[in-house]
Design a protein around this motif. Sequence first.
Motif, short mmCIF file in Angstrom:
data_model
loop_
_atom_site.label_atom_id
_atom_site.label_comp_id
_atom_site.label_asym_id
_atom_site.label_seq_id
_atom_site.Cartn_x
_atom_site.Cartn_y
_atom_site.Cartn_z
N MET A 186 0.84 -1.21 0.00
CA MET A 186 0.00 0.00 0.00
C MET A 186 0.87 1.26 0.00
O MET A 186 0.57 2.23 -0.71
CB MET A 186 -0.92 0.00 1.22
N THR A 187 1.94 1.24 0.79
CA THR A 187 2.82 2.42 0.87
C THR A 187 3.46 2.71 -0.48
O THR A 187 3.44 3.86 -0.95
CB THR A 187 3.91 2.19 1.94
N LEU A 188 4.04 1.69 -1.10
CA LEU A 188 4.67 1.88 -2.40
C LEU A 188 3.65 2.30 -3.46
O LEU A 188 3.92 3.19 -4.29
CB LEU A 188 5.37 0.60 -2.84
N GLY A 189 2.48 1.68 -3.42
CA GLY A 189 1.44 2.02 -4.39
C GLY A 189 0.96 3.45 -4.26
O GLY A 189 0.80 4.17 -5.26
N LEU A 190 0.76 3.90 -3.03
CA LEU A 190 0.30 5.27 -2.80
C LEU A 190 1.38 6.29 -3.17
O LEU A 190 1.07 7.34 -3.75
CB LEU A 190 -0.11 5.45 -1.34
N LEU A 191 2.63 5.98 -2.84
CA LEU A 191 3.72 6.90 -3.18
C LEU A 191 3.88 7.04 -4.70
O LEU A 191 4.03 8.15 -5.21
CB LEU A 191 5.03 6.41 -2.56
N LEU A 192 3.83 5.92 -5.39
CA LEU A 192 3.97 5.94 -6.85
C LEU A 192 2.78 6.67 -7.49
O LEU A 192 2.96 7.53 -8.36
CB LEU A 192 4.08 4.52 -7.38
N MET A 206 2.23 14.25 2.27
CA MET A 206 0.79 14.08 2.42
C MET A 206 0.44 12.84 3.21
O MET A 206 -0.71 12.65 3.58
CB MET A 206 0.12 14.01 1.04
N ARG A 207 1.43 11.99 3.49
CA ARG A 207 1.21 10.80 4.31
C ARG A 207 1.29 11.16 5.79
O ARG A 207 1.79 10.41 6.59
CB ARG A 207 2.25 9.74 3.97
N THR A 208 0.80 12.33 6.16
CA THR A 208 0.66 12.88 7.52
C THR A 208 1.90 13.58 8.05
O THR A 208 2.04 13.76 9.25
CB THR A 208 0.22 11.82 8.57
N ALA A 209 2.80 14.03 7.19
CA ALA A 209 4.03 14.66 7.68
C ALA A 209 3.90 16.17 7.89
O ALA A 209 4.35 16.71 8.89
CB ALA A 209 5.18 14.38 6.74
N GLY A 210 3.30 16.90 6.94
CA GLY A 210 3.04 18.31 7.16
C GLY A 210 4.07 19.30 6.65
O GLY A 210 3.85 20.50 6.75
N PHE A 211 5.19 18.84 6.14
CA PHE A 211 6.14 19.76 5.53
C PHE A 211 5.64 20.15 4.14
O PHE A 211 4.86 19.42 3.53
CB PHE A 211 7.53 19.12 5.41
N ALA A 212 6.12 21.28 3.65
CA ALA A 212 5.69 21.74 2.32
C ALA A 212 6.87 22.36 1.59
O ALA A 212 7.62 23.14 2.17
CB ALA A 212 4.56 22.76 2.44
N THR A 213 7.03 21.98 0.31
CA THR A 213 8.05 22.63 -0.52
C THR A 213 7.41 23.42 -1.65
O THR A 213 8.11 24.03 -2.45
CB THR A 213 9.01 21.57 -1.13
N VAL A 214 6.07 23.39 -1.73
CA VAL A 214 5.34 24.22 -2.69
C VAL A 214 4.23 24.95 -1.96
O VAL A 214 3.79 24.53 -0.88
CB VAL A 214 4.74 23.39 -3.85
N ASP A 215 3.75 26.04 -2.55
CA ASP A 215 2.65 26.81 -1.97
C ASP A 215 1.33 26.16 -2.38
O ASP A 215 0.99 26.12 -3.56
CB ASP A 215 2.72 28.26 -2.48
N TYR A 216 0.57 25.67 -1.41
CA TYR A 216 -0.65 24.93 -1.73
C TYR A 216 -1.79 25.82 -2.22
O TYR A 216 -2.80 25.30 -2.72
CB TYR A 216 -1.09 24.10 -0.53
N THR A 217 -1.65 27.12 -2.09
CA THR A 217 -2.67 28.01 -2.65
C THR A 217 -2.56 28.09 -4.16
O THR A 217 -3.48 28.55 -4.84
CB THR A 217 -2.55 29.43 -2.07
N GLY A 218 -1.42 27.63 -4.71
CA GLY A 218 -1.20 27.73 -6.15
C GLY A 218 -1.40 26.44 -6.91
O GLY A 218 -1.35 26.43 -8.15
N ILE A 219 -1.64 25.32 -6.21
CA ILE A 219 -1.80 24.05 -6.93
C ILE A 219 -3.21 23.97 -7.53
O ILE A 219 -4.12 24.68 -7.12
CB ILE A 219 -1.55 22.84 -6.01
N THR A 220 -3.39 23.09 -8.48
CA THR A 220 -4.68 22.95 -9.17
C THR A 220 -5.72 22.32 -8.24
O THR A 220 -5.36 21.62 -7.29
CB THR A 220 -4.53 22.06 -10.42
N PRO A 221 -7.01 22.57 -8.50
CA PRO A 221 -8.06 21.93 -7.69
C PRO A 221 -7.97 20.41 -7.70
O PRO A 221 -8.25 19.76 -6.68
CB PRO A 221 -9.35 22.42 -8.35
N PHE A 222 -7.55 19.84 -8.83
CA PHE A 222 -7.40 18.38 -8.91
C PHE A 222 -6.35 17.90 -7.91
O PHE A 222 -6.56 16.92 -7.19
CB PHE A 222 -7.01 17.96 -10.32
#
Length: 461
Positions: A247-253, A289-305
Amino acid sequence: MFLKYFEKWSTSQKIAASFAAVSFIGSILLSLPISQLPTSNATYVDNLFSSISMVCVTGLFTESIADSYTLFGQIVSLILIQIGGLGLMTLIAIFVLRLSKGKIGFKNKLAVQQGINRGDSQDFRNFIYIIIKYTFVIEGIGMILLSFYFVPELGWSRGLFTSLFLAVSAFCNAGFDILGNSSLTQFVHNPLINLTIASLIILGGIGFSVWFDVAHLIKTNQKAKTSSSLIKQIRTLTIHTRLTITMTLGLLLTGTLLFFIAEYANPESIGSFSLGEKVLASFFHTVTMRTAGFATVDYTGITPFSMFTSTVFMFIGGSPGGTAGGMKTTTIAIVLLLFYNELRGQDNVNVYYHTITKSIVKQSLVIFISMLSVLLLGASLLLLFNPHVNPLFLIFEAVSALGTVGVTANLTPSLSRMSHFVIMFLMFAGRIGPITLLDSLIRKNKAVKDILYSKGSLIIG
């Protein structure tokens, strides 16, 4: 006196009370003048919010650590994150084992087992000690790797402390840093920091029992000196380990691929990056996104998808028995298999030529429904209190809190106080589990009879 009273509590009450107590004590320590910078704007509610977020290893804040706390306050924060990552019940077990010369009561043992999602009590003492040992070893290695960048940049003392803080925060899937308000966005192109942090997140979130199972397999192969095929070796792993890793590998990929495709040409996120930088940013985004909380991009700029798919990944979360939150990978796997098998007309849920017991299937379904129910409640309240805010951002915030992820579309500090209390509730419920929270509030010590009546029939669907 208190310990005798504590001994009588139910397992759920012990887990809930331990996290609540540490969160309260942490809020007091963070409110002390010695913890506050002269320029800090943090009120007690801000400190309480931060303390709950740290103990619940979430990463959301109303006032950042860098802008609010002195070195003493940052050390307190680090301790709260470490306690939250390991779970207070684990540390209580160590304390009790020390005092009782290796013996621990059945009720307390059961509480610790549930707190770390361990299914049995065999070799319990060594299991607890190895958790502590490997945690510090992995965090220490992470600190050393990160120091190669931060020591030259910040000097020995500040560089080493920053490296330690990030290593602990990453392994505990907390997402806190002491660098400012923009998380790790300034390091989006730095492979050393991205890959080190990502590795720590994965190791912390995959679960302690998976570590030991894989380590046992490696040791067994070394002693036997056999050259059996990889498939045969994998089959010797427990069903839990195999399903968790799959599951971990599948979700990451899947997550990396979806984010890469959706954001490839988006100039607000990774559109201007080189191909290698896009892959690195997409991978780190999926890991965090696997519950860590760090960010290297601004989430206000990502697409709705991307925001929607990220919300789904946050809701799933990490794996049982580790430092991650969310519904957990094995739980969603069982629910999906149940759905698939029901469509095929098959009564049993089978994994790797093994049939999962009905009780585990039922528990998985209950966890799914309880998580979804709490999410609907929290998201509804946030939508009610903030009618002028983008609904997708609010749902993203609610899932981030419940999944103890800690990412935000730059929204948390600007929300109302009522919204902050809602988020605190979601973080707390997400860390100890909605079922544990409700059980600690509702269940009585008296046994409940399982009543069986004559069978009835309903029309559904």
